[in-house]
Structure formats: structure tokens, C-alpha cells
Design a protein around this motif. Structure first.
Motif, PDB file in Angstrom:
ATOM      1  N   LEU A  64      -2.665  -1.981   8.885  1.00  0.00           N
ATOM      2  CA  LEU A  64      -2.122  -3.397   8.757  1.00  0.00           C
ATOM      3  C   LEU A  64      -2.855  -4.300   7.401  1.00  0.00           C
ATOM      4  N   SER A  65      -4.055  -3.964   7.577  1.00  0.00           N
ATOM      5  CA  SER A  65      -5.022  -4.635   6.417  1.00  0.00           C
ATOM      6  C   SER A  65      -4.403  -4.121   5.404  1.00  0.00           C
ATOM      7  N   TYR A  66      -4.324  -2.969   5.027  1.00  0.00           N
ATOM      8  CA  TYR A  66      -3.929  -2.230   3.712  1.00  0.00           C
ATOM      9  C   TYR A  66      -2.554  -2.697   3.478  1.00  0.00           C
ATOM     10  N   PHE A  67      -1.538  -2.754   4.260  1.00  0.00           N
ATOM     11  CA  PHE A  67      -0.270  -3.214   4.009  1.00  0.00           C
ATOM     12  C   PHE A  67      -0.291  -4.561   3.629  1.00  0.00           C
ATOM     13  N   ILE A  68      -0.839  -5.721   4.374  1.00  0.00           N
ATOM     14  CA  ILE A  68      -0.875  -6.915   3.921  1.00  0.00           C
ATOM     15  C   ILE A  68      -1.282  -7.108   2.572  1.00  0.00           C
ATOM     16  N   THR A  69      -2.370  -6.452   2.222  1.00  0.00           N
ATOM     17  CA  THR A  69      -3.014  -6.596   0.756  1.00  0.00           C
ATOM     18  C   THR A  69      -1.957  -5.957   0.067  1.00  0.00           C
ATOM     19  N   SER A  72      -6.556  -0.232  -0.092  1.00  0.00           N
ATOM     20  CA  SER A  72      -5.405  -0.961  -1.094  1.00  0.00           C
ATOM     21  C   SER A  72      -5.733  -0.925  -2.223  1.00  0.00           C
ATOM     22  N   PHE A  73      -7.082  -0.859  -3.072  1.00  0.00           N
ATOM     23  CA  PHE A  73      -7.167  -0.854  -4.292  1.00  0.00           C
ATOM     24  C   PHE A  73      -7.908   0.403  -4.721  1.00  0.00           C
ATOM     25  N   MET A  74      -7.928   1.376  -4.136  1.00  0.00           N
ATOM     26  CA  MET A  74      -8.123   2.991  -4.563  1.00  0.00           C
ATOM     27  C   MET A  74      -7.316   3.123  -5.694  1.00  0.00           C
ATOM     28  N   ILE A  75      -7.877   3.401  -6.814  1.00  0.00           N
ATOM     29  CA  ILE A  75      -7.219   3.678  -8.150  1.00  0.00           C
ATOM     30  C   ILE A  75      -6.393   5.148  -7.833  1.00  0.00           C
ATOM     31  N   GLY A  76      -5.157   5.187  -7.929  1.00  0.00           N
ATOM     32  CA  GLY A  76      -4.669   6.423  -7.911  1.00  0.00           C
ATOM     33  C   GLY A  76      -3.053   6.143  -8.518  1.00  0.00           C
ATOM     34  N   PRO A  77      -2.211   7.266  -8.300  1.00  0.00           N
ATOM     35  CA  PRO A  77      -0.751   7.208  -8.859  1.00  0.00           C
ATOM     36  C   PRO A  77      -0.149   6.197  -8.152  1.00  0.00           C
ATOM     37  N   VAL A  78      -0.273   6.197  -6.664  1.00  0.00           N
ATOM     38  CA  VAL A  78       0.396   5.236  -5.652  1.00  0.00           C
ATOM     39  C   VAL A  78       0.205   3.753  -6.207  1.00  0.00           C
TER      40      VAL A  78
END
Length: 227
Positions: free
Chosen positions: A157-162, A16-22
Motif C-alpha cells: 500500500l505504501s508502495y502504491f500510494i507513493t 517505489s524508488f528502486m531504479i529499474g525498467p518499471v
């Protein structure tokens, strides 16, 4: 099974904290357009990730090599990001707007969903990333379909909740936003997209031996063994 879930949660958090355009567009959407708008955008991103994961799961190591040796795919995605970033940057103009409180127009949530989906989908590097994860994680899960589904479902799910927490935090900035600040933020997002596009284009023109997957996987395996 519990160990698979415990291993997937921190990976989803880090993803979730990978830096990119998204990452930047999600924060911008939340700060400017609100929670539901950012959530629509994020769901689009995750749907693209699910498609990539399914493609990775039903593909093979050979596909990973083929994609890595097709620099044109990186160039194509990079050009789209570059053009999109330039459009956003120059659409704002050079003249700063009158500095007054922000007035948000009604949101088109489906358009935001599509924006998140395609912004993630055009980046072929995301598919290569998921293929690499499948190749690395698969053996540790004994390549069992059920364990793999549990692992990646938990990870997403972990990604989405974060992301939801990120959206809520970014939403707090809305009170401090003015038209002038929005103007600067959008110009900044445009520059970030331009930089990401250039990085992908440059990656596409690098020598093919720079795209070999074996070295990358060996490095990751070395880190795992060191841990």
C-alpha cells in the motif's frame, strides 16, 4: 502490530524508488498517456509483485538457492527486456517528428495492465528479491501468518500510494510534451530497457558462486545489526 506497520511503510516508500525498467516506464506512461493509463500499468506491476510474494511465502530457502543457481532464468528475462528495448528504440526511427503539441490517442487500459504485469513478471530477480525479504523479515515477525500479511499489505500500500504521487508529478509534464520530446523520451526508455536486459544477461553468465544467497543475507543482517 503497529510496529510492523511502521516498519513496512518506509520499506514500501524506498521500494517505489528502486531504479529499474518499471520505474522509468511508469513515469513515461504517466507523462504521455495520463493518470488512468499509468494507474492501470502500476496495478499490473503490483499484481505481479503479489504473485511473487505469495510464491516466496509458500516456498522455501531451498527454492531461493535453486533460482539463484539457474542463470538461464536471468538470461531469458534479460533477452526479453533487451529485445523489447531494441524494438522500442528502433520503432521511433532516426528522423525526428515535426515538433508540435502532443495529441494522445485513446488508451487501452487492459493492455497497459498486461504491460506492467509482464514487464515486472519476466524479471526473475524480483522473485529472488521477495524471497530474500521473506527470509529476512519472517523471523523478526515470529513467522506469524497474520503479522506477515499485515507487513506486506502495508508495504505494498505504501508502495502504491507513493507511485500515485509519482504519477501525478509526472503527469504535470504532459503540458510541455511535444512529438519531438516524446520521440526522445521513448528512445531513452528503449535504451534503459536495453541496459537492464544486458545487466540481467551478464548476471546469468556470472560464476555460480556469485549467486550465493548466504553472503547477501549476511551483509543485510550486518547492516541491520549495525543500525
Amino acid at each position: 502490530m503497529l510496529e510492523d506497520i511502521q516498519a513496512a511503510i518506509p520499506l514500501g516508500f524506498l521500494l517505489s524508488f528502486m531504479i529499474g525498467p518499471v520505474f522509468f516506464v511508469l513515469l513515461e506512461t504517466s507523462a504521455i498517456k495520463g493518470f488512468r493509463a499509468a494507474l492501470s500499468f502500476d496495478i499490473g506491476v503490483i499484481i505481479a509483485d503479489i504473485i511473487f510474494i505469495l510464491a516466496a511465502y509458500f516456498s522455501s530457502y531451498q527454492l531461493l538457492e535453486n533460482l539463484s543457481n539457474q542463470p538461464g532464468l536471468y538470461v531469458f528475462g534479460g533477452v526479453i527486456l533487451l529485445v523489447y528495448g531494441i524494438t522500442i528504440f528502433f520503432k521511433q526511427g532516426t528522423k525526428r517528428p515535426i515538433d508540435k503539441p502532443l495529441k494522445v490517442k485513446s488508451n487501452d487500459y487492459f493492455s497497459l495492465f498486461l504491460k506492467g504485469f509482464f514487464l515486472n513478471f519476466i524479471n526473475i530477480g524480483v522473485l529472488v528479491f521477495w524471497l530474500g525479504i521473506i527470509i529476512i523479515v519472517g523471523p523478526s515477525l515470529d513467522n506469524e501468518p497474520v503479522r506477515i500479511r499485515v507487513f506486506f499489505t502495508t508495504m505494498l500500500l505504501s508502495y502504491f500510494i507513493t507511485d500515485i504521487f509519482k504519477i501525478l508529478l509526472a503527469k504535470q509534464l504532459k503540458r510541455k510534451l511535444t512529438n519531438n520530446r516524446i520521440h526522445l523520451i521513448k528512445k531513452g526508455i528503449g535504451l534503459i530497457l536495453v541496459v537492464c536486459g544486458i545487466v540481467l544477461i551478464v548476471k546469468g553468465f556470472l560464476p555460480r558462486d556469485r549467486f550465493t544467497i548466504e553472503s547477501g543475507l549476511e551483509k543485510i543482517e550486518g547492516i541491520r545489526k549495525a543500525d
